[in-house]
Design a protein around this motif. Structure first.
Motif, PDB file in Angstrom:
ATOM      1  N   SER A  10      10.769  45.137  40.518  1.00  0.00           N
ATOM      2  CA  SER A  10      10.845  44.282  41.442  1.00  0.00           C
ATOM      3  C   SER A  10      12.181  43.872  41.991  1.00  0.00           C
ATOM      4  O   SER A  10      12.433  42.822  42.527  1.00  0.00           O
ATOM      5  N   TYR A  11      13.346  44.737  41.783  1.00  0.00           N
ATOM      6  CA  TYR A  11      14.380  44.885  42.358  1.00  0.00           C
ATOM      7  C   TYR A  11      15.274  43.614  41.675  1.00  0.00           C
ATOM      8  O   TYR A  11      16.428  43.327  42.111  1.00  0.00           O
ATOM      9  N   GLU A  12      14.897  43.263  40.402  1.00  0.00           N
ATOM     10  CA  GLU A  12      15.789  42.257  39.708  1.00  0.00           C
ATOM     11  C   GLU A  12      16.666  43.151  38.707  1.00  0.00           C
ATOM     12  O   GLU A  12      16.402  44.238  37.990  1.00  0.00           O
ATOM     13  N   PRO A  13      18.052  42.795  38.822  1.00  0.00           N
ATOM     14  CA  PRO A  13      18.919  43.410  37.809  1.00  0.00           C
ATOM     15  C   PRO A  13      18.462  43.405  36.544  1.00  0.00           C
ATOM     16  O   PRO A  13      18.469  42.517  36.121  1.00  0.00           O
ATOM     17  N   LEU A  14      18.610  44.621  35.879  1.00  0.00           N
ATOM     18  CA  LEU A  14      18.280  44.736  34.209  1.00  0.00           C
ATOM     19  C   LEU A  14      19.610  44.842  33.452  1.00  0.00           C
ATOM     20  O   LEU A  14      19.890  44.252  32.366  1.00  0.00           O
ATOM     21  N   ARG A  74      36.685  38.943  30.036  1.00  0.00           N
ATOM     22  CA  ARG A  74      36.494  39.912  31.159  1.00  0.00           C
ATOM     23  C   ARG A  74      35.578  39.587  32.154  1.00  0.00           C
ATOM     24  O   ARG A  74      36.087  39.940  33.258  1.00  0.00           O
ATOM     25  N   GLY A  75      34.573  38.650  31.690  1.00  0.00           N
ATOM     26  CA  GLY A  75      33.656  38.464  32.630  1.00  0.00           C
ATOM     27  C   GLY A  75      34.288  37.503  33.593  1.00  0.00           C
ATOM     28  O   GLY A  75      33.846  37.148  34.709  1.00  0.00           O
ATOM     29  N   VAL A  76      35.250  36.453  32.956  1.00  0.00           N
ATOM     30  CA  VAL A  76      35.939  35.546  33.835  1.00  0.00           C
ATOM     31  C   VAL A  76      36.928  36.075  35.078  1.00  0.00           C
ATOM     32  O   VAL A  76      36.800  36.015  36.052  1.00  0.00           O
ATOM     33  N   LEU A  77      37.510  37.164  34.404  1.00  0.00           N
ATOM     34  CA  LEU A  77      38.283  37.853  35.417  1.00  0.00           C
ATOM     35  C   LEU A  77      37.457  38.634  36.695  1.00  0.00           C
ATOM     36  O   LEU A  77      37.689  38.783  37.562  1.00  0.00           O
ATOM     37  N   VAL A  78      36.350  39.320  36.268  1.00  0.00           N
ATOM     38  CA  VAL A  78      35.423  39.956  37.012  1.00  0.00           C
ATOM     39  C   VAL A  78      34.850  38.883  38.057  1.00  0.00           C
ATOM     40  O   VAL A  78      34.775  39.095  39.220  1.00  0.00           O
ATOM     41  N   ARG A  79      34.384  37.717  37.567  1.00  0.00           N
ATOM     42  CA  ARG A  79      33.781  36.687  38.390  1.00  0.00           C
ATOM     43  C   ARG A  79      34.818  36.494  39.375  1.00  0.00           C
ATOM     44  O   ARG A  79      34.478  36.069  40.721  1.00  0.00           O
ATOM     45  N   ALA A 136      39.254  27.699  44.233  1.00  0.00           N
ATOM     46  CA  ALA A 136      38.093  27.573  44.003  1.00  0.00           C
ATOM     47  C   ALA A 136      37.397  27.075  42.991  1.00  0.00           C
ATOM     48  O   ALA A 136      38.165  27.215  41.913  1.00  0.00           O
ATOM     49  N   GLU A 137      36.405  26.325  42.845  1.00  0.00           N
ATOM     50  CA  GLU A 137      35.891  25.741  41.612  1.00  0.00           C
ATOM     51  C   GLU A 137      35.246  26.916  40.789  1.00  0.00           C
ATOM     52  O   GLU A 137      34.542  27.721  41.271  1.00  0.00           O
ATOM     53  N   PRO A 138      35.452  26.918  39.515  1.00  0.00           N
ATOM     54  CA  PRO A 138      34.842  27.869  38.469  1.00  0.00           C
ATOM     55  C   PRO A 138      33.323  27.657  38.875  1.00  0.00           C
ATOM     56  O   PRO A 138      32.795  26.479  38.643  1.00  0.00           O
ATOM     57  N   PHE A 139      32.380  28.833  38.557  1.00  0.00           N
ATOM     58  CA  PHE A 139      31.045  28.463  38.335  1.00  0.00           C
ATOM     59  C   PHE A 139      30.489  29.310  37.416  1.00  0.00           C
ATOM     60  O   PHE A 139      31.098  30.250  36.874  1.00  0.00           O
ATOM     61  N   GLN A 140      29.263  28.979  36.909  1.00  0.00           N
ATOM     62  CA  GLN A 140      28.693  29.881  36.172  1.00  0.00           C
ATOM     63  C   GLN A 140      27.709  30.825  36.529  1.00  0.00           C
ATOM     64  O   GLN A 140      26.877  30.421  37.090  1.00  0.00           O
ATOM     65  N   PRO A 141      28.003  32.074  36.627  1.00  0.00           N
ATOM     66  CA  PRO A 141      27.188  33.121  37.250  1.00  0.00           C
ATOM     67  C   PRO A 141      25.736  33.267  36.519  1.00  0.00           C
ATOM     68  O   PRO A 141      25.740  33.013  35.048  1.00  0.00           O
ATOM     69  N   THR A 142      24.613  33.560  37.066  1.00  0.00           N
ATOM     70  CA  THR A 142      23.501  33.951  36.402  1.00  0.00           C
ATOM     71  C   THR A 142      23.515  35.310  35.958  1.00  0.00           C
ATOM     72  O   THR A 142      24.518  36.024  36.118  1.00  0.00           O
ATOM     73  N   PRO A 143      22.704  35.888  34.751  1.00  0.00           N
ATOM     74  CA  PRO A 143      22.734  36.936  34.260  1.00  0.00           C
ATOM     75  C   PRO A 143      22.762  38.043  35.409  1.00  0.00           C
ATOM     76  O   PRO A 143      23.567  39.009  35.317  1.00  0.00           O
ATOM     77  N   ALA A 144      21.996  37.768  36.396  1.00  0.00           N
ATOM     78  CA  ALA A 144      21.889  38.880  37.546  1.00  0.00           C
ATOM     79  C   ALA A 144      23.151  38.877  38.115  1.00  0.00           C
ATOM     80  O   ALA A 144      23.701  39.957  38.431  1.00  0.00           O
ATOM     81  N   ASP A 145      23.769  37.776  38.618  1.00  0.00           N
ATOM     82  CA  ASP A 145      25.099  37.806  39.270  1.00  0.00           C
ATOM     83  C   ASP A 145      26.388  38.505  38.451  1.00  0.00           C
ATOM     84  O   ASP A 145      26.903  39.051  38.836  1.00  0.00           O
ATOM     85  N   ALA A 146      26.056  38.061  37.008  1.00  0.00           N
ATOM     86  CA  ALA A 146      27.045  38.901  36.181  1.00  0.00           C
ATOM     87  C   ALA A 146      27.067  40.413  36.391  1.00  0.00           C
ATOM     88  O   ALA A 146      28.075  41.005  36.385  1.00  0.00           O
ATOM     89  N   ALA A 150      29.969  42.694  37.858  1.00  0.00           N
ATOM     90  CA  ALA A 150      30.346  44.051  36.913  1.00  0.00           C
ATOM     91  C   ALA A 150      30.373  45.208  37.648  1.00  0.00           C
ATOM     92  O   ALA A 150      31.358  46.059  37.608  1.00  0.00           O
ATOM     93  N   VAL A 151      29.214  45.398  38.092  1.00  0.00           N
ATOM     94  CA  VAL A 151      29.195  46.953  38.586  1.00  0.00           C
ATOM     95  C   VAL A 151      30.106  46.915  40.060  1.00  0.00           C
ATOM     96  O   VAL A 151      30.675  48.235  40.168  1.00  0.00           O
TER      97      VAL A 151
END
Length: 175
Positions: A10-14, A74-79, A136-146, A150-151
């Protein structure tokens, strides 16, 4: 090491897998290449295949719903795309908007990427007390956004297809 984004039927990132695992999935006809790295090919005696950057599974895989991406430095730096939230320069550290000593936690909404100089200048204060403002204000990425972020950070100059990189709520840092 190159990583490949795996999309559901369904094109949803896994998830992400190694390029080697992605090639095996394609060769076993369990996945199709949706986007390949330009100019790179894998060649063998009976195989000539583009190096996959994004693959899509042929069959739908049911996965449990995950409401939020797990927090990590690492996720914060990537975001924040390794850009300082205060000045826009290259960031190598993270900063707590509300310092941990004042009850601020390790959360997506309380942490931003920061260069070492601004991190030291802000010290144990809030941005308002230090006379600094967030670009920029910090935001909480969805798992798909993360996963996509990352990729996108691993692509080594090659860009992901536009349809995959459109993100709602992604910060636009002015340099």
């Amino acid at each position: 090491m190159r990583r490949t984004l795996v999309l559901n039927a369904s094109y949803e990132p896994l998830s992400t897998v190694s390029t080697r695992r992605a090639v095996v999935l394609v060769l076993q006809h369990k996945a199709v290449v949706e986007h390949a790295l330009p100019g790179l090919r894998l060649r063998g005696a009976a195989v000539d295949l583009p190096v996959p950057q994004v693959i899509r599974l042929r069959r739908f895989v049911k996965v449990p719903f995950r409401q939020q991406a797990p927090w990590s430095r690492r996720g914060v730096l990537v975001r924040d795309r390794h850009r300082c939230a205060y000045c826009g320069r290259r960031a190598a550290t993270i900063d707590h908007v509300v310092p941990r000593s004042r009850g601020g936690g390790d959360t997506w909404l309380n942490t931003v990427a920061a260069c070492a100089e601004d991190n030291r200048r802000k010290a144990n204060r809030t941005p308002a007390e230090a006379g600094m403002r967030l670009l920029a204000e910090p935001f909480q990425p969805t798992p798909a956004d993360a996963l996509v972020l990352a990729v996108d950070s691993w692509t080594e100059g090659a860009s992901l297809p536009h349809w995959l990189t459109v993100r709602v709520g992604a910060p636009q840092v002015a340099a």
